[in-house]
Design a protein around this motif. Structure first.
Motif, short mmCIF file in Angstrom:
data_model
loop_
_atom_site.label_atom_id
_atom_site.label_comp_id
_atom_site.label_asym_id
_atom_site.label_seq_id
_atom_site.Cartn_x
_atom_site.Cartn_y
_atom_site.Cartn_z
N ARG A 239 0.87 -1.18 0.00
CA ARG A 239 0.00 0.00 0.00
C ARG A 239 0.90 1.23 0.00
O ARG A 239 1.13 1.84 1.05
CB ARG A 239 -0.93 0.01 1.21
CG ARG A 239 -1.89 -1.16 1.24
CD ARG A 239 -2.79 -1.12 2.47
NE ARG A 239 -3.64 0.06 2.47
CZ ARG A 239 -3.59 1.00 3.41
NH1 ARG A 239 -2.73 0.91 4.40
NH2 ARG A 239 -4.41 2.04 3.36
N PRO A 240 1.43 1.62 -1.19
CA PRO A 240 2.43 2.69 -1.22
C PRO A 240 1.91 4.00 -0.67
O PRO A 240 2.61 4.72 0.03
CB PRO A 240 2.79 2.81 -2.71
CG PRO A 240 1.67 2.15 -3.44
CD PRO A 240 1.17 1.07 -2.53
N GLY A 241 0.66 4.36 -1.00
CA GLY A 241 0.12 5.64 -0.53
C GLY A 241 -0.04 5.68 0.97
O GLY A 241 0.02 6.75 1.59
N GLY A 242 -0.25 4.51 1.59
CA GLY A 242 -0.42 4.48 3.02
C GLY A 242 0.84 4.77 3.79
O GLY A 242 0.81 4.96 5.00
N SER A 243 2.00 4.78 3.08
CA SER A 243 3.28 5.04 3.73
C SER A 243 3.72 6.50 3.63
O SER A 243 4.81 6.83 4.04
CB SER A 243 4.36 4.14 3.12
OG SER A 243 4.01 2.78 3.25
N PHE A 244 2.88 7.36 3.06
CA PHE A 244 3.24 8.77 2.95
C PHE A 244 3.15 9.42 4.33
O PHE A 244 2.15 9.29 5.04
CB PHE A 244 2.29 9.51 2.00
CG PHE A 244 2.43 9.11 0.55
CD1 PHE A 244 3.44 8.27 0.12
CD2 PHE A 244 1.54 9.59 -0.39
CE1 PHE A 244 3.56 7.92 -1.21
CE2 PHE A 244 1.65 9.25 -1.72
CZ PHE A 244 2.66 8.40 -2.14
N ASP A 245 4.22 10.13 4.71
CA ASP A 245 4.20 10.85 5.97
C ASP A 245 3.24 12.03 5.90
O ASP A 245 2.88 12.52 4.81
CB ASP A 245 5.60 11.35 6.30
CG ASP A 245 6.56 10.21 6.60
OD1 ASP A 245 6.08 9.14 7.02
OD2 ASP A 245 7.78 10.39 6.39
N ARG A 246 2.84 12.53 7.09
CA ARG A 246 1.86 13.61 7.13
C ARG A 246 2.32 14.86 6.38
O ARG A 246 1.53 15.45 5.64
CB ARG A 246 1.51 13.95 8.57
CG ARG A 246 0.48 15.08 8.68
CD ARG A 246 0.07 15.32 10.11
NE ARG A 246 -0.66 14.18 10.64
CZ ARG A 246 -1.11 14.12 11.89
NH1 ARG A 246 -0.90 15.13 12.73
NH2 ARG A 246 -1.77 13.07 12.32
N PRO A 247 3.58 15.33 6.52
CA PRO A 247 3.99 16.51 5.75
C PRO A 247 3.84 16.32 4.24
O PRO A 247 3.44 17.25 3.53
CB PRO A 247 5.46 16.71 6.15
CG PRO A 247 5.56 16.08 7.49
CD PRO A 247 4.64 14.90 7.45
N VAL A 373 9.01 4.80 -1.00
CA VAL A 373 7.79 5.26 -1.67
C VAL A 373 8.05 6.51 -2.52
O VAL A 373 7.11 7.16 -2.96
CB VAL A 373 6.67 5.55 -0.64
CG1 VAL A 373 6.28 4.29 0.09
CG2 VAL A 373 7.08 6.65 0.34
N ARG A 374 9.30 6.82 -2.78
CA ARG A 374 9.61 8.06 -3.49
C ARG A 374 9.02 8.06 -4.90
O ARG A 374 8.45 9.05 -5.35
CB ARG A 374 11.12 8.26 -3.53
CG ARG A 374 11.56 9.64 -3.97
CD ARG A 374 12.99 9.89 -3.57
NE ARG A 374 13.12 10.07 -2.14
CZ ARG A 374 14.26 10.01 -1.47
NH1 ARG A 374 15.38 9.73 -2.12
NH2 ARG A 374 14.28 10.19 -0.16
N GLY A 375 9.15 6.96 -5.61
CA GLY A 375 8.59 6.89 -6.96
C GLY A 375 7.09 7.04 -6.95
O GLY A 375 6.51 7.72 -7.81
N TYR A 376 6.42 6.40 -5.97
CA TYR A 376 4.96 6.52 -5.89
C TYR A 376 4.55 7.95 -5.54
O TYR A 376 3.52 8.44 -6.02
CB TYR A 376 4.44 5.55 -4.83
CG TYR A 376 4.88 4.13 -5.03
CD1 TYR A 376 4.52 3.41 -6.16
CD2 TYR A 376 5.68 3.50 -4.09
CE1 TYR A 376 4.93 2.11 -6.35
CE2 TYR A 376 6.11 2.19 -4.26
CZ TYR A 376 5.72 1.50 -5.40
OH TYR A 376 6.14 0.20 -5.59
N ALA A 377 5.33 8.61 -4.71
CA ALA A 377 5.01 9.98 -4.33
C ALA A 377 5.09 10.92 -5.53
O ALA A 377 4.25 11.80 -5.71
CB ALA A 377 5.95 10.46 -3.22
N LEU A 378 6.12 10.72 -6.38
CA LEU A 378 6.23 11.53 -7.59
C LEU A 378 5.05 11.26 -8.52
O LEU A 378 4.55 12.16 -9.19
CB LEU A 378 7.56 11.23 -8.29
CG LEU A 378 8.80 11.77 -7.59
CD1 LEU A 378 10.07 11.15 -8.19
CD2 LEU A 378 8.86 13.28 -7.67
N GLY A 379 4.61 10.01 -8.58
CA GLY A 379 3.43 9.70 -9.38
C GLY A 379 2.18 10.37 -8.84
O GLY A 379 1.35 10.89 -9.60
#
Length: 438
Positions: A239-247, A373-379
């Motif tokens: 679950r890549p999006g679930g690993s995004f930090d709050r900031p 999750v850097r690649g998913y964050a850029l997406g």
């Protein structure tokens, strides 16, 4: 593989660059209002996504590349060739959607083509070269429109000059198709699966920092590969999006907000300029100045980010746009005699602020996202910005039609100002320095 075919694609993209502004201007001459022109900008943002997904899947199944390039170029020629035969603004909306469907649909296929036969270490450079060819082709199209309206546009009625330019652009698309037939051999060696695996490791921030001149037309390629990467991760139980930090999550909300604000401003802009007395040539010049303002600043901004980090620079750019957007309306109402000169300065500065935002945004996402999750964050950043652009364009056209242009541009500035506040809150400037140095 010989890269002469890139010249063919760049020629086709010059036709697209000119048509991107000529289509709404032609629609205005046929009676289109702010809402319809905003809707045209919205379809340009949205229409390419299903095309990219469909063509990407077909290319993966057939393992062919050449037909997709040829169909895209031939379709550009065909759509632009029939535009003078269309008699209503709403039919132009459909033509505009068709144009962006075929152009954006080719994006993931083009990514595969440019890396054929190259080591993975070279892929960044090759994709950057593709984006540069497209970007310079786009600007060449705006230059052609500017020169055309300053010469032929003075000899013919406005509508006749615009229709003749569509014929010229269609001919350019046809010549690009013939050149691609001659120069591009069918020799696929890189599978979509391999590209998807390597894509996660590519330095995608470099694709936006001086490698090209305009962001929107290339967002579809990034979006396609990021969606594919995201779905592959979901199938593997991640679950890549679930690993995004709050900031990071708060910053992505700010991205969506300021993307909406930008599009609210740009969506009805061709109608506003036309209704305030600007000629077709003047509109081309102003959009060209905005692109040029971005182009000359990408490299200096990249160096400035290296010294100062991206956070302060993006805050300055957002604050500048929050003032510049309403400023265009204020000058138009309070000082119409100097509006032309003021708009030239304003559009150039707005272009400069785009360079600041385009270069810093991917750097900020990279700093805020954890490595896995850097690649998913850029997406996610690409997708959110694209959705915001599509929504803001049609909202801007609707607001302009109901409440007028001053309210629209002031509203766009307020939205960007709200995004600036959320941005400052999301990154926290005390922590920005430590992130920037990490």
């Amino acid at each position: 593989m010989s890269e002469r075919w890139l010249l063919a694609w760049g020629t086709g993209y010059a036709a697209v660059g000119a048509a991107s502004l000529l289509l709404p201007l032609y629609a205005i001459e046929l009676g289109a209002g702010a809402f319809l022109v905003g809707a045209m900008a919205s379809t340009a943002a949205f229409a390419g996504v299903p095309g990219a997904i469909l063509w990407g899947q077909l290319a993966a199944r057939t393992r062919r590349r050449r037909p997709f390039v040829l169909v895209a170029l031939a379709s550009v020629a065909g759509v632009l060739g029939i535009v003078p035969l269309l008699g209503s603004p709403w039919s132009l909306l459909v033509a505009n959607a068709a144009l962006w469907f075929v152009v954006s649909a080719a994006a993931p296929v083009l990514n595969l083509i440019v890396v054929e036969g190259a080591d993975a270490a070279e892929w960044d450079v090759r994709i950057g070269r593709l984006n540069a060819v497209q970007g310079y082709g786009w600007v060449a199209g705006l230059v052609l429109g500017t020169v055309w309206t300053a010469t032929v546009g003075r000899l013919l009625p406005t509508v006749a000059a615009q229709e003749l330019l569509f014929v010229v652009l269609a001919a350019a698309g046809a010549m690009a198709t013939l050149a691609a037939i001659r120069w591009y051999p069918e020799r696929p060696t890189t599978s979509p699966e391999r590209f998807a695996r390597v894509y996660h490791r590519l330095n995608r921030s470099d694709w936006g920092a001086g490698r090209y001149l305009r962001a929107t037309p290339y967002g579809t390629a990034r979006l396609y590969w990021n969606v594919r990467e995201w779905l592959d991760a979901k199938r593997r139980g991640r679950r890549p999006g679930g690993s995004f930090d709050r900031p990071l999550r708060k910053y992505l909300v700010a991205v969506g907000l300021f993307s909406v604000g930008f599009a609210v401003f740009w969506g009805p802009m061709p109608v506003y300029l036309t209704e305030t007395g600007a000629s077709t040539g003047a509109v081309f010049v102003l959009f060209l100045l905005a692109n040029a303002g971005s182009a000359v600043c990408y490299s200096p901004v990249g160096r400035a980010v290296g010294r100062r980090g991206p956070y302060t620079l993006q805050a300055v750019a957002l604050g500048g746009r929050a003032l510049l957007f309403p400023g265009i309306a204020v000058v138009g109402v309070a000082a119409p005699t100097v509006a032309t000169s003021a708009n030239a300065v304003g559009f150039t500065l707005i272009g400069v602020t785009w360079a600041l935002i385009a270069v810093t945004a991917t750097g900020i996402v990279t700093r805020l996202a954890a490595e896995p999750v850097r690649g998913y964050a850029l997406g996610a950043y690409t997708a959110i910005a694209g959705i915001g652009t599509g929504l803001g364009s049609i909202v801007g056209g609707g607001v302009a039609e109901v409440a007028g242009y001053p309210a629209t541009f002031v509203g766009a500035g307020v939205v960007v100002l709200a995004a600036l506040g959320l941005f400052v809150w999301s990154v926290g400037f005390d922590g920005a320095g430590s992130r920037a140095s990490s």
